[in-house]
Design a protein around this motif. Sequence first.
Motif, PDB file in Angstrom:
ATOM      1  N   ALA A   1      -3.798  -0.399  -8.825  1.00  0.00           N
ATOM      2  CA  ALA A   1      -4.360   0.946  -9.011  1.00  0.00           C
ATOM      3  C   ALA A   1      -5.012   0.994 -10.383  1.00  0.00           C
ATOM      4  CB  ALA A   1      -3.253   1.983  -8.925  1.00  0.00           C
TER       5      ALA A   1
ATOM      6  N   ARG B   1       0.554   6.551  -7.015  1.00  0.00           N
ATOM      7  CA  ARG B   1      -0.579   7.449  -7.254  1.00  0.00           C
ATOM      8  C   ARG B   1      -0.115   8.911  -7.145  1.00  0.00           C
ATOM      9  NH1 ARG B   1      -5.355   8.423  -3.591  1.00  0.00           N
ATOM     10  NH2 ARG B   1      -7.060   8.928  -5.003  1.00  0.00           N
ATOM     11  N   ALA B   2       0.687   9.177  -6.124  1.00  0.00           N
ATOM     12  CA  ALA B   2       1.185  10.549  -5.932  1.00  0.00           C
ATOM     13  C   ALA B   2       2.082  10.959  -7.101  1.00  0.00           C
ATOM     14  CB  ALA B   2       1.954  10.647  -4.615  1.00  0.00           C
TER      15      ALA B   2
ATOM     16  N   THR C   1       0.831  -1.203   0.000  1.00  0.00           N
ATOM     17  CA  THR C   1       0.000   0.000   0.000  1.00  0.00           C
ATOM     18  C   THR C   1       0.872   1.261   0.000  1.00  0.00           C
ATOM     19  OG1 THR C   1      -0.241  -0.190   2.400  1.00  0.00           O
ATOM     20  CG2 THR C   1      -2.006  -1.098   1.083  1.00  0.00           C
TER      21      THR C   1
ATOM     22  N   GLN D   1      -9.049   6.236  -5.415  1.00  0.00           N
ATOM     23  CA  GLN D   1      -8.418   5.646  -4.237  1.00  0.00           C
ATOM     24  C   GLN D   1      -8.619   4.133  -4.267  1.00  0.00           C
ATOM     25  OE1 GLN D   1      -9.864   6.956  -0.428  1.00  0.00           O
ATOM     26  NE2 GLN D   1      -8.125   6.032   0.638  1.00  0.00           N
ATOM     27  N   SER D   2      -7.545   3.397  -3.991  1.00  0.00           N
ATOM     28  CA  SER D   2      -7.626   1.935  -4.065  1.00  0.00           C
ATOM     29  C   SER D   2      -7.451   1.332  -2.681  1.00  0.00           C
ATOM     30  CB  SER D   2      -6.518   1.423  -4.988  1.00  0.00           C
ATOM     31  OG  SER D   2      -6.366   0.031  -4.833  1.00  0.00           O
TER      32      SER D   2
ATOM     33  N   ARG E   1       1.923   1.653  -3.555  1.00  0.00           N
ATOM     34  CA  ARG E   1       0.727   2.053  -4.324  1.00  0.00           C
ATOM     35  C   ARG E   1       0.458   3.544  -4.155  1.00  0.00           C
ATOM     36  NH1 ARG E   1      -4.262  -0.010  -1.407  1.00  0.00           N
ATOM     37  NH2 ARG E   1      -3.838   1.893  -0.235  1.00  0.00           N
ATOM     38  N   ASP E   2       0.536   4.029  -2.920  1.00  0.00           N
ATOM     39  CA  ASP E   2       0.191   5.424  -2.688  1.00  0.00           C
ATOM     40  C   ASP E   2       1.254   6.360  -3.281  1.00  0.00           C
ATOM     41  OD1 ASP E   2      -2.080   4.418  -1.593  1.00  0.00           O
ATOM     42  OD2 ASP E   2      -1.456   4.620   0.491  1.00  0.00           O
ATOM     43  N   ARG E   3       2.507   5.872  -3.302  1.00  0.00           N
ATOM     44  CA  ARG E   3       3.574   6.662  -3.940  1.00  0.00           C
ATOM     45  C   ARG E   3       3.340   6.727  -5.453  1.00  0.00           C
ATOM     46  NH1 ARG E   3       8.408   3.878  -2.388  1.00  0.00           N
ATOM     47  NH2 ARG E   3       7.270   3.780  -0.444  1.00  0.00           N
TER      48      ARG E   3
END
Length: 361
Positions: A298, A280-281, A273, A292-293, A276-278
């Motif tokens: 993603a 997305r950013a 996660t 948002q996943s 994943r969030d990196r």
Amino acid sequence: MIRPNAHVAMMDAYALADLSAPPGKRLVSLCQNESLRPPSPLAAEAAARAARDQHLYPDPDWTTLRAAIGALHRIDPAAIICGNGSLDLIGCLARAYLAPGDAALIPAHAYPFFRTATLATGARLDTAPEKDLTVDAAALLAAVTPATRIVFVANPGNPTGTRISTADLTQLRQTLPEDVLLVIDEAYGEFADTPQDHCFDLVDRGNAVILRTFSKAYGLAGARVGWGVFPASIAAEVRKVLNPNNVSAASQAAAAAALSDQGYMRETCALTTGIRDRFRADLQGTSLCLPQSFTNFALIRFPSASAAQAADSALRAEGIFLRAQGGADLPECLRATIGVADDMALAAEVLKDWCKREGLS
Ligand SMILES: Cc1ncc(COP(=O)(O)O)c(C=O)c1O
């Protein structure tokens, strides 16, 4: 000529990932929602030990594995059935409860295997719209007809990655007709799990089934082990159509050992996660939209289907394979499984360069 059943002849085969990398390129596979790392070392050791006895059939009742799942999740092991992957259990549910003239109902952007399993029985598939790429319980309820026998909902969804709350699922179960089976597929449940965040209790109503898998957070996609919690009456029917000895001894042992290493599984989820969030950013500031996943992938929404196709080609030219989503009625989207940090950084770079070239950043 040997003729297949008419409904089988009419259906498309389930579309598998295409992994034909251009010559000379390292293959970066981000298209099957596999784990970014192998399973707990305990799983590999247990599988190797069990493989010594491969002249024997496996335990057809998954006794040790069911006991381990039951103890961890506080579920009566008698309510658990294991499958050769959760696909096995989805197929069995369809075979046991659908026939020509019946219908299954799914959200518009649902996991495409629900379609395959339904159409293989000769039943019809109905869809209900989603709201912001998220399951809309009210729309599902409005789409129920007298033919509806099963409602399939993946939560979180694949390929959307979004989820609805346990309260919404409970409300959906309460409002659906009592004789419609609700199948809740929680293949990605561990990525969002907190002890309170599950809906196993819905099974007590007698008309809901909850499915899980070892393929994602536990990193055992190749072992093919899924499981589900079933009301007793439904378990009895599903067992009739299940292939006997469906999970190999090595896979049962690997899954039980992986389950015993919760620390490792939690670490896999946290690592995934975070990356994943990196990712997305990294793509913020482009015209690409990433909802948002709550999963290990993603979804990337492009301005059009042709743009998604062109970006897919640009990624493939670099050996990077995402998954096109026309099968989930999202031709303007690609889905990126979250791989190791370096691969995700590379995918983000290729996408950002492509956006720049296309005037989309
Ligand atoms: C929502 C969903 N359900 C089920 C599966 C199949 O999982 P298994 O490997 O357990 O058959 C997948 C795999 O991608 C999935 O995304």
